[in-house]
Motif scaffolding. Structure first.
Motif, PDB file in Angstrom:
ATOM      1  N   GLU A  71       0.856  -1.187   0.000  1.00 14.84           N
ATOM      2  CA  GLU A  71       0.000   0.000   0.000  1.00 14.84           C
ATOM      3  C   GLU A  71       0.893   1.238   0.000  1.00 14.84           C
ATOM      4  O   GLU A  71       1.453   1.589   1.037  1.00 14.84           O
ATOM      5  CB  GLU A  71      -0.908   0.010   1.222  1.00 14.84           C
ATOM      6  CG  GLU A  71      -1.898   1.130   1.216  1.00 14.84           C
ATOM      7  CD  GLU A  71      -2.851   1.082   2.398  1.00 14.84           C
ATOM      8  OE1 GLU A  71      -3.639   2.019   2.502  1.00 14.84           O
ATOM      9  OE2 GLU A  71      -2.788   0.143   3.197  1.00 14.84           O
ATOM     10  N   PRO A  72       1.032   1.895  -1.149  1.00 13.82           N
ATOM     11  CA  PRO A  72       1.948   3.056  -1.230  1.00 13.82           C
ATOM     12  C   PRO A  72       1.401   4.302  -0.536  1.00 13.82           C
ATOM     13  O   PRO A  72       1.024   5.276  -1.167  1.00 13.82           O
ATOM     14  CB  PRO A  72       2.120   3.260  -2.733  1.00 13.82           C
ATOM     15  CG  PRO A  72       0.916   2.647  -3.353  1.00 13.82           C
ATOM     16  CD  PRO A  72       0.467   1.549  -2.438  1.00 13.82           C
ATOM     17  N   LYS A  73       1.411   4.273   0.787  1.00 13.09           N
ATOM     18  CA  LYS A  73       0.941   5.407   1.581  1.00 13.09           C
ATOM     19  C   LYS A  73       1.979   6.531   1.544  1.00 13.09           C
ATOM     20  O   LYS A  73       3.173   6.288   1.415  1.00 13.09           O
ATOM     21  CB  LYS A  73       0.761   4.995   3.052  1.00 13.09           C
ATOM     22  CG  LYS A  73      -0.256   3.931   3.287  1.00 13.09           C
ATOM     23  CD  LYS A  73      -0.290   3.596   4.776  1.00 13.09           C
ATOM     24  CE  LYS A  73      -1.240   2.470   5.075  1.00 13.09           C
ATOM     25  NZ  LYS A  73      -1.225   2.146   6.514  1.00 13.09           N
ATOM     26  N   THR A  74       1.491   7.759   1.736  1.00 10.01           N
ATOM     27  CA  THR A  74       2.387   8.914   1.770  1.00 10.01           C
ATOM     28  C   THR A  74       3.379   8.797   2.922  1.00 10.01           C
ATOM     29  O   THR A  74       4.534   9.177   2.786  1.00 10.01           O
ATOM     30  CB  THR A  74       1.571  10.216   1.902  1.00 10.01           C
ATOM     31  OG1 THR A  74       0.611  10.248   0.844  1.00 10.01           O
ATOM     32  CG2 THR A  74       2.455  11.432   1.801  1.00 10.01           C
ATOM     33  N   GLU A  75       2.947   8.244   4.055  1.00  9.70           N
ATOM     34  CA  GLU A  75       3.867   8.106   5.191  1.00  9.70           C
ATOM     35  C   GLU A  75       5.007   7.147   4.858  1.00  9.70           C
ATOM     36  O   GLU A  75       6.105   7.292   5.383  1.00  9.70           O
ATOM     37  CB  GLU A  75       3.127   7.655   6.445  1.00  9.70           C
ATOM     38  CG  GLU A  75       2.548   6.255   6.339  1.00  9.70           C
ATOM     39  CD  GLU A  75       1.574   5.921   7.448  1.00  9.70           C
ATOM     40  OE1 GLU A  75       1.870   4.985   8.201  1.00  9.70           O
ATOM     41  OE2 GLU A  75       0.535   6.579   7.546  1.00  9.70           O
ATOM     42  N   TYR A  76       4.772   6.190   3.978  1.00  8.58           N
ATOM     43  CA  TYR A  76       5.844   5.292   3.564  1.00  8.58           C
ATOM     44  C   TYR A  76       6.824   6.016   2.650  1.00  8.58           C
ATOM     45  O   TYR A  76       8.011   5.711   2.645  1.00  8.58           O
ATOM     46  CB  TYR A  76       5.294   4.047   2.869  1.00  8.58           C
ATOM     47  CG  TYR A  76       4.476   3.148   3.757  1.00  8.58           C
ATOM     48  CD1 TYR A  76       4.566   3.197   5.146  1.00  8.58           C
ATOM     49  CD2 TYR A  76       3.594   2.231   3.207  1.00  8.58           C
ATOM     50  CE1 TYR A  76       3.813   2.368   5.955  1.00  8.58           C
ATOM     51  CE2 TYR A  76       2.835   1.391   4.009  1.00  8.58           C
ATOM     52  CZ  TYR A  76       2.943   1.460   5.379  1.00  8.58           C
ATOM     53  OH  TYR A  76       2.193   0.627   6.165  1.00  8.58           O
ATOM     54  N   LEU A  77       6.325   6.963   1.869  1.00  2.00           N
ATOM     55  CA  LEU A  77       7.229   7.776   1.051  1.00  2.00           C
ATOM     56  C   LEU A  77       8.145   8.590   1.958  1.00  2.00           C
ATOM     57  O   LEU A  77       9.338   8.703   1.705  1.00  2.00           O
ATOM     58  CB  LEU A  77       6.439   8.692   0.114  1.00  2.00           C
ATOM     59  CG  LEU A  77       7.266   9.614  -0.775  1.00  2.00           C
ATOM     60  CD1 LEU A  77       8.238   8.833  -1.655  1.00  2.00           C
ATOM     61  CD2 LEU A  77       6.342  10.483  -1.622  1.00  2.00           C
ATOM     62  N   ALA A  78       7.591   9.125   3.039  1.00  2.00           N
ATOM     63  CA  ALA A  78       8.406   9.865   4.001  1.00  2.00           C
ATOM     64  C   ALA A  78       9.452   8.944   4.622  1.00  2.00           C
ATOM     65  O   ALA A  78      10.609   9.339   4.812  1.00  2.00           O
ATOM     66  CB  ALA A  78       7.526  10.482   5.085  1.00  2.00           C
ATOM     67  N   ALA A  79       9.065   7.707   4.941  1.00  2.00           N
ATOM     68  CA  ALA A  79      10.009   6.742   5.501  1.00  2.00           C
ATOM     69  C   ALA A  79      11.101   6.410   4.482  1.00  2.00           C
ATOM     70  O   ALA A  79      12.280   6.307   4.841  1.00  2.00           O
ATOM     71  CB  ALA A  79       9.277   5.473   5.932  1.00  2.00           C
ATOM     72  N   ALA A  80      10.716   6.272   3.211  1.00  2.00           N
ATOM     73  CA  ALA A  80      11.693   5.985   2.160  1.00  2.00           C
ATOM     74  C   ALA A  80      12.666   7.147   2.010  1.00  2.00           C
ATOM     75  O   ALA A  80      13.880   6.939   1.890  1.00  2.00           O
ATOM     76  CB  ALA A  80      10.978   5.725   0.828  1.00  2.00           C
ATOM     77  N   PHE A  81      12.125   8.364   2.034  1.00  2.00           N
ATOM     78  CA  PHE A  81      12.975   9.551   1.946  1.00  2.00           C
ATOM     79  C   PHE A  81      14.022   9.543   3.061  1.00  2.00           C
ATOM     80  O   PHE A  81      15.204   9.733   2.827  1.00  2.00           O
ATOM     81  CB  PHE A  81      12.114  10.817   2.028  1.00  2.00           C
ATOM     82  CG  PHE A  81      12.902  12.042   2.379  1.00  2.00           C
ATOM     83  CD1 PHE A  81      13.773  12.610   1.473  1.00  2.00           C
ATOM     84  CD2 PHE A  81      12.786  12.612   3.632  1.00  2.00           C
ATOM     85  CE1 PHE A  81      14.508  13.728   1.799  1.00  2.00           C
ATOM     86  CE2 PHE A  81      13.518  13.735   3.966  1.00  2.00           C
ATOM     87  CZ  PHE A  81      14.382  14.290   3.053  1.00  2.00           C
ATOM     88  N   GLU A  82      13.601   9.299   4.274  1.00  3.27           N
ATOM     89  CA  GLU A  82      14.542   9.311   5.398  1.00  3.27           C
ATOM     90  C   GLU A  82      15.530   8.151   5.308  1.00  3.27           C
ATOM     91  O   GLU A  82      16.712   8.303   5.606  1.00  3.27           O
ATOM     92  CB  GLU A  82      13.789   9.287   6.726  1.00  3.27           C
ATOM     93  CG  GLU A  82      14.696   9.308   7.932  1.00  3.27           C
ATOM     94  CD  GLU A  82      15.573  10.560   8.034  1.00  3.27           C
ATOM     95  OE1 GLU A  82      16.520  10.528   8.843  1.00  3.27           O
ATOM     96  OE2 GLU A  82      15.342  11.550   7.323  1.00  3.27           O
ATOM     97  N   PHE A  83      15.060   6.990   4.894  1.00  2.00           N
ATOM     98  CA  PHE A  83      15.927   5.826   4.735  1.00  2.00           C
ATOM     99  C   PHE A  83      17.064   6.136   3.762  1.00  2.00           C
ATOM    100  O   PHE A  83      18.241   5.944   4.080  1.00  2.00           O
ATOM    101  CB  PHE A  83      15.092   4.638   4.244  1.00  2.00           C
ATOM    102  CG  PHE A  83      15.895   3.419   3.895  1.00  2.00           C
ATOM    103  CD1 PHE A  83      16.504   2.659   4.879  1.00  2.00           C
ATOM    104  CD2 PHE A  83      16.025   3.026   2.576  1.00  2.00           C
ATOM    105  CE1 PHE A  83      17.242   1.518   4.553  1.00  2.00           C
ATOM    106  CE2 PHE A  83      16.750   1.893   2.240  1.00  2.00           C
ATOM    107  CZ  PHE A  83      17.356   1.140   3.227  1.00  2.00           C
ATOM    108  N   TYR A  84      16.722   6.660   2.588  1.00  3.89           N
ATOM    109  CA  TYR A  84      17.755   6.953   1.601  1.00  3.89           C
ATOM    110  C   TYR A  84      18.595   8.161   1.992  1.00  3.89           C
ATOM    111  O   TYR A  84      19.759   8.248   1.624  1.00  3.89           O
ATOM    112  CB  TYR A  84      17.149   7.081   0.202  1.00  3.89           C
ATOM    113  CG  TYR A  84      16.708   5.728  -0.311  1.00  3.89           C
ATOM    114  CD1 TYR A  84      17.637   4.727  -0.580  1.00  3.89           C
ATOM    115  CD2 TYR A  84      15.359   5.422  -0.461  1.00  3.89           C
ATOM    116  CE1 TYR A  84      17.242   3.470  -1.014  1.00  3.89           C
ATOM    117  CE2 TYR A  84      14.957   4.170  -0.893  1.00  3.89           C
ATOM    118  CZ  TYR A  84      15.903   3.202  -1.161  1.00  3.89           C
ATOM    119  OH  TYR A  84      15.524   1.952  -1.575  1.00  3.89           O
TER     120      TYR A  84
END
Length: 120
Positions: A71-84
């Motif tokens: 489920e491509p939630k916006t909060e997961y995009l934020a998590a991906a941003f921080e991860f990278y």
């Protein structure tokens, strides 16, 4: 060095996309990281950070993509941003010690951008 600069530019692009998507505004740079307070071990950013801190980057990236693809939630995009963003601070040697590479960071960023429809 060139790849590290490229990774930082890619992370900046995701940051601007997030600011626009979440807050409806443009931003030059977010000063506060997405990993502010860790709520629980069930919180994806907390789990990713913990795995990165333990040098288990592949496992963290796998967990990130499992969540995003489900489920491509916006909060997961934020998590991906921080991860990278965290990975962009690693030297190539540190990434290698963790069984990861700059190329894998770039590939992961491209995949996240593709999933979320962020233009190249």
């Amino acid at each position: 060095m060139f790849q590290q600069d490229y990774i930082m530019r890619e992370v900046e692009l995701i940051s601007r996309f997030l600011a626009k998507a979440l807050f409806g505004r443009e931003t030059e740079r977010e000063d506060e990281p997405a990993f502010s307070e860790y709520l629980s071990e069930n919180y994806l950013p907390y789990r990713l950070r913990k795995l990165v801190d333990e040098g288990r980057i592949n496992e963290a990236e796998n967990e990130l993509f499992e969540a995003v693809e489900e489920e491509p939630k916006t909060e997961y995009l934020a998590a991906a941003f921080e991860f990278y963003r965290l990975l962009s601070e690693f030297t190539p040697e540190n990434l290698e010690r963790c069984g990861f590479s700059e190329e894998e960071v770039l590939e992961g960023l491209r995949d996240i951008k593709r999933i979320y429809g962020i233009p190249e």
